[in-house]
Design a protein around this motif. Sequence first.
Motif, PDB file in Angstrom:
ATOM      1  N   THR A 144       1.015  -1.053  -0.168  1.00  0.00           N
ATOM      2  CA  THR A 144       0.440  -0.205  -0.052  1.00  0.00           C
ATOM      3  C   THR A 144       0.686   0.994  -0.380  1.00  0.00           C
ATOM      4  OG1 THR A 144      -2.063  -1.107   1.368  1.00  0.00           O
ATOM      5  CG2 THR A 144      -1.706   1.583   1.379  1.00  0.00           C
ATOM      6  N   VAL A 145       0.629   2.368  -0.655  1.00  0.00           N
ATOM      7  CA  VAL A 145       1.054   3.477  -0.492  1.00  0.00           C
ATOM      8  C   VAL A 145       0.407   4.459  -0.411  1.00  0.00           C
ATOM      9  CG1 VAL A 145       2.518   4.661  -2.557  1.00  0.00           C
ATOM     10  CG2 VAL A 145       3.012   2.317  -2.355  1.00  0.00           C
ATOM     11  N   THR A 146       0.429   5.386   0.347  1.00  0.00           N
ATOM     12  CA  THR A 146      -0.120   6.465  -0.014  1.00  0.00           C
ATOM     13  C   THR A 146       1.019   8.091   0.410  1.00  0.00           C
ATOM     14  OG1 THR A 146      -1.625   5.519   2.025  1.00  0.00           O
ATOM     15  CG2 THR A 146      -1.640   7.973   2.088  1.00  0.00           C
ATOM     16  N   PHE A 147       0.546   8.502  -0.918  1.00  0.00           N
ATOM     17  CA  PHE A 147       0.868  10.299  -0.459  1.00  0.00           C
ATOM     18  C   PHE A 147       0.469  11.385   0.925  1.00  0.00           C
ATOM     19  CE2 PHE A 147       2.254   8.100  -4.406  1.00  0.00           C
ATOM     20  CZ  PHE A 147       3.017   9.190  -4.415  1.00  0.00           C
ATOM     21  N   LEU A 148       1.333  11.292   1.831  1.00  0.00           N
ATOM     22  CA  LEU A 148       0.756  12.319   2.219  1.00  0.00           C
ATOM     23  C   LEU A 148       1.477  13.592   2.488  1.00  0.00           C
ATOM     24  CD1 LEU A 148       2.873   9.713   4.854  1.00  0.00           C
ATOM     25  CD2 LEU A 148       0.569   9.889   4.469  1.00  0.00           C
ATOM     26  N   ASP A 149       0.385  14.571   2.611  1.00  0.00           N
ATOM     27  CA  ASP A 149       0.576  15.426   3.066  1.00  0.00           C
ATOM     28  C   ASP A 149       0.809  16.151   4.151  1.00  0.00           C
ATOM     29  OD1 ASP A 149      -2.241  16.013   3.837  1.00  0.00           O
ATOM     30  OD2 ASP A 149      -3.020  16.173   2.669  1.00  0.00           O
ATOM     31  N   GLU A 150       1.158  17.684   4.593  1.00  0.00           N
ATOM     32  CA  GLU A 150       1.701  17.716   5.883  1.00  0.00           C
ATOM     33  C   GLU A 150       0.759  17.656   7.170  1.00  0.00           C
ATOM     34  OE1 GLU A 150       3.048  21.818   6.298  1.00  0.00           O
ATOM     35  OE2 GLU A 150       4.902  21.574   4.780  1.00  0.00           O
ATOM     36  N   GLU A 151      -0.339  17.450   6.511  1.00  0.00           N
ATOM     37  CA  GLU A 151      -1.460  17.045   7.656  1.00  0.00           C
ATOM     38  C   GLU A 151      -2.248  15.748   7.454  1.00  0.00           C
ATOM     39  OE1 GLU A 151      -6.261  18.176   8.880  1.00  0.00           O
ATOM     40  OE2 GLU A 151      -5.600  18.009   6.658  1.00  0.00           O
ATOM     41  N   MET A 152      -1.372  14.783   6.483  1.00  0.00           N
ATOM     42  CA  MET A 152      -1.229  13.515   7.062  1.00  0.00           C
ATOM     43  C   MET A 152      -0.031  13.121   7.735  1.00  0.00           C
ATOM     44  SD  MET A 152      -3.395  13.104   3.433  1.00  0.00           S
ATOM     45  CE  MET A 152      -3.072  11.220   2.949  1.00  0.00           C
ATOM     46  N   LEU A 153       0.207  13.703   7.164  1.00  0.00           N
ATOM     47  CA  LEU A 153       1.881  12.784   8.044  1.00  0.00           C
ATOM     48  C   LEU A 153       1.692  13.133   9.906  1.00  0.00           C
ATOM     49  CD1 LEU A 153       5.008  11.818   7.379  1.00  0.00           C
ATOM     50  CD2 LEU A 153       5.286  14.048   6.999  1.00  0.00           C
ATOM     51  N   ARG A 154       1.023  14.734  10.789  1.00  0.00           N
ATOM     52  CA  ARG A 154       1.451  14.566  11.761  1.00  0.00           C
ATOM     53  C   ARG A 154       0.295  14.161  12.143  1.00  0.00           C
ATOM     54  NH1 ARG A 154      -2.517  17.248  14.654  1.00  0.00           N
ATOM     55  NH2 ARG A 154      -3.405  18.445  12.309  1.00  0.00           N
ATOM     56  N   LEU A 155      -1.351  13.487  11.184  1.00  0.00           N
ATOM     57  CA  LEU A 155      -1.805  12.457  12.666  1.00  0.00           C
ATOM     58  C   LEU A 155      -1.571  11.291  12.024  1.00  0.00           C
ATOM     59  CD1 LEU A 155      -5.103  14.708  10.395  1.00  0.00           C
ATOM     60  CD2 LEU A 155      -4.852  14.507  12.925  1.00  0.00           C
ATOM     61  N   TRP A 156      -0.650  10.748  11.226  1.00  0.00           N
ATOM     62  CA  TRP A 156       0.159   9.364  11.215  1.00  0.00           C
ATOM     63  C   TRP A 156       0.646   9.227  12.516  1.00  0.00           C
ATOM     64  CZ3 TRP A 156      -0.938   4.952   9.365  1.00  0.00           C
ATOM     65  CH2 TRP A 156      -0.502   4.723   9.751  1.00  0.00           C
ATOM     66  N   ASP A 157       1.453  10.663  12.046  1.00  0.00           N
ATOM     67  CA  ASP A 157       2.400   9.968  13.897  1.00  0.00           C
ATOM     68  C   ASP A 157       1.679  10.524  15.076  1.00  0.00           C
ATOM     69  OD1 ASP A 157       4.564  10.069  12.372  1.00  0.00           O
ATOM     70  OD2 ASP A 157       5.571  12.230  12.183  1.00  0.00           O
ATOM     71  N   ALA A 158       0.460  10.929  14.755  1.00  0.00           N
ATOM     72  CA  ALA A 158      -0.176  11.000  16.567  1.00  0.00           C
ATOM     73  C   ALA A 158      -0.089  10.016  16.833  1.00  0.00           C
ATOM     74  CB  ALA A 158      -1.282  11.754  15.717  1.00  0.00           C
ATOM     75  N   PRO A 159      -0.504  10.163  18.856  1.00  0.00           N
ATOM     76  CA  PRO A 159      -0.453   8.699  19.181  1.00  0.00           C
ATOM     77  C   PRO A 159      -1.519   8.463  19.327  1.00  0.00           C
ATOM     78  CG  PRO A 159       0.030  10.947  20.962  1.00  0.00           C
ATOM     79  CD  PRO A 159      -0.475  11.343  19.463  1.00  0.00           C
ATOM     80  N   VAL A 160      -1.658   6.616  19.237  1.00  0.00           N
ATOM     81  CA  VAL A 160      -2.033   5.183  18.760  1.00  0.00           C
ATOM     82  C   VAL A 160      -2.109   4.449  20.194  1.00  0.00           C
ATOM     83  CG1 VAL A 160      -0.952   4.651  16.987  1.00  0.00           C
ATOM     84  CG2 VAL A 160      -3.733   4.053  17.326  1.00  0.00           C
ATOM     85  N   HIS A 161      -3.284   4.159  20.579  1.00  0.00           N
ATOM     86  CA  HIS A 161      -3.529   2.809  21.811  1.00  0.00           C
ATOM     87  C   HIS A 161      -4.022   1.940  21.513  1.00  0.00           C
ATOM     88  CE1 HIS A 161      -1.582   1.040  25.090  1.00  0.00           C
ATOM     89  NE2 HIS A 161      -2.940   1.164  25.357  1.00  0.00           N
ATOM     90  N   THR A 162      -3.914   0.938  20.480  1.00  0.00           N
ATOM     91  CA  THR A 162      -5.163  -0.246  20.038  1.00  0.00           C
ATOM     92  C   THR A 162      -4.137  -1.794  20.278  1.00  0.00           C
ATOM     93  OG1 THR A 162      -4.057  -0.102  17.477  1.00  0.00           O
ATOM     94  CG2 THR A 162      -5.524   1.505  18.277  1.00  0.00           C
ATOM     95  N   ALA A 163      -5.194  -2.351  19.781  1.00  0.00           N
ATOM     96  CA  ALA A 163      -4.615  -3.692  20.264  1.00  0.00           C
ATOM     97  C   ALA A 163      -3.565  -4.004  19.091  1.00  0.00           C
ATOM     98  CB  ALA A 163      -5.533  -5.159  19.987  1.00  0.00           C
ATOM     99  N   ALA A 164      -2.948  -3.772  17.972  1.00  0.00           N
ATOM    100  CA  ALA A 164      -2.705  -4.052  17.351  1.00  0.00           C
ATOM    101  C   ALA A 164      -1.811  -2.650  16.354  1.00  0.00           C
ATOM    102  CB  ALA A 164      -3.435  -3.634  15.690  1.00  0.00           C
ATOM    103  N   LEU A 165      -1.861  -1.274  17.022  1.00  0.00           N
ATOM    104  CA  LEU A 165      -1.119  -0.125  16.395  1.00  0.00           C
ATOM    105  C   LEU A 165      -1.029   0.469  18.005  1.00  0.00           C
ATOM    106  CD1 LEU A 165      -1.976   1.496  13.489  1.00  0.00           C
ATOM    107  CD2 LEU A 165      -0.386  -0.052  13.824  1.00  0.00           C
ATOM    108  N   ARG A 166       0.240   0.414  18.813  1.00  0.00           N
ATOM    109  CA  ARG A 166       0.440   1.796  19.484  1.00  0.00           C
ATOM    110  C   ARG A 166       1.465   2.488  19.339  1.00  0.00           C
ATOM    111  NH1 ARG A 166      -0.895  -2.508  24.569  1.00  0.00           N
ATOM    112  NH2 ARG A 166      -2.667  -2.659  24.317  1.00  0.00           N
ATOM    113  N   TRP A 167       1.671   3.842  19.498  1.00  0.00           N
ATOM    114  CA  TRP A 167       2.680   4.464  19.485  1.00  0.00           C
ATOM    115  C   TRP A 167       2.512   6.101  20.003  1.00  0.00           C
ATOM    116  CZ3 TRP A 167       1.884   3.122  13.532  1.00  0.00           C
ATOM    117  CH2 TRP A 167       1.670   3.748  13.576  1.00  0.00           C
ATOM    118  N   GLY A 168       3.485   6.667  20.465  1.00  0.00           N
ATOM    119  CA  GLY A 168       3.418   7.804  20.859  1.00  0.00           C
ATOM    120  C   GLY A 168       2.571   7.762  21.930  1.00  0.00           C
ATOM    121  N   CYS A 169       2.480   7.160  22.924  1.00  0.00           N
ATOM    122  CA  CYS A 169       1.412   6.766  24.452  1.00  0.00           C
ATOM    123  C   CYS A 169       2.678   7.040  25.524  1.00  0.00           C
ATOM    124  CB  CYS A 169       0.518   5.995  24.576  1.00  0.00           C
ATOM    125  SG  CYS A 169      -0.464   5.617  22.783  1.00  0.00           S
TER     126      CYS A 169
END
Length: 329
Positions: free
Chosen positions: A304-329
């Motif tokens: 999968t390839v997603t072209f990221l603008d500045e907002e999308m990049l920032r939101l991808w990096d934002a904290p996430v806490h789920t069973a499968a994905l966790r970062w920034g917490c």
Amino acid sequence: MKKLINSVDTVLSDSLAGFCAAHADILTPGGDFKFVRRRELKPGKVALISGGGSGHEPLHAGLVGRGMLDAACPGQIFTSPTPDQMLAAAEAVDTGAGVLLIVKNYEGDVMNFDMASEMSSGSVASVITNDDVAVEDSLYTTGRRGVAGTLVVEKIVGAAAEEGGDLASLKALGERVNGATRSMGVALTSCTVPAAGKPMFEIGDDEMEMGVGIHGEPGRRRVKLASADKIAEEMIAAIVNDFGERPKGDVLLFVNGFGATPAMELYLMYDSAARELQKHGIRIARSLVGSYVTSLDMAGCSLTVTFLDEEMLRLWDAPVHTAALRWGC
């Protein structure tokens, strides 16, 4: 067929019971396992709900939690959840700001989520994901399939919802991310649905299915097994060409395993895909490698390839806490 199950009839309920028990700090079952929702809801936040047939774990229940989904509706294996499941989930997690449904483009999913929207008394909007470039129509769809790119939409929109985005802006963001995302898969083996007790399709030891769907649907063509570099070359070319005019900007490269592919092979495919993107003058800004959108025990992967603008990049990096994905917490 060898499976770690108690019975074919209880596979889903037994699995969900274990899943919810293992991640009880994050989520809780609702409506006798009709859905899974965040244990702690955020008042005044737009609620994100997704779902679909089981067998693709950790999609979608594994993506319920802070920074992503508020609820997920699991159907039977490779079968859409029912409208009453979706309606019950919406009523349970809507805290007053409305509900955004993130729906993979499969006819059953789209129809049932539409019915749930019509039945709801609250504010409901939908984003349809259709990132698969392999085929225009398949056994289950009119138009392109929604596949691993759905995770990208859920992560980015989930982060925006956590920040307080309203329903209209989140819908627009989801459509923008979907439009910037393309995927393609390859299968080396079939998968085995427990109720069937045998592989969904036959494929030779020296063959692969290019463009396979996440339910084992046929792809573009059956061909002889090739090297990882050759596979990546064809898949990346299909993805890049589908964007039309030469895309600009940095990308997220997501290498997704289908369930039976070891991490060693997924990282090898990442290396091959990254070199192909470099040939196209495309820079990788973010990466994700792992089995997130699976097809039971199928061997193979998707890119999968997603072209990221500045907002999308920032939101991808934002904290996430789920069973499968966790970062920034």
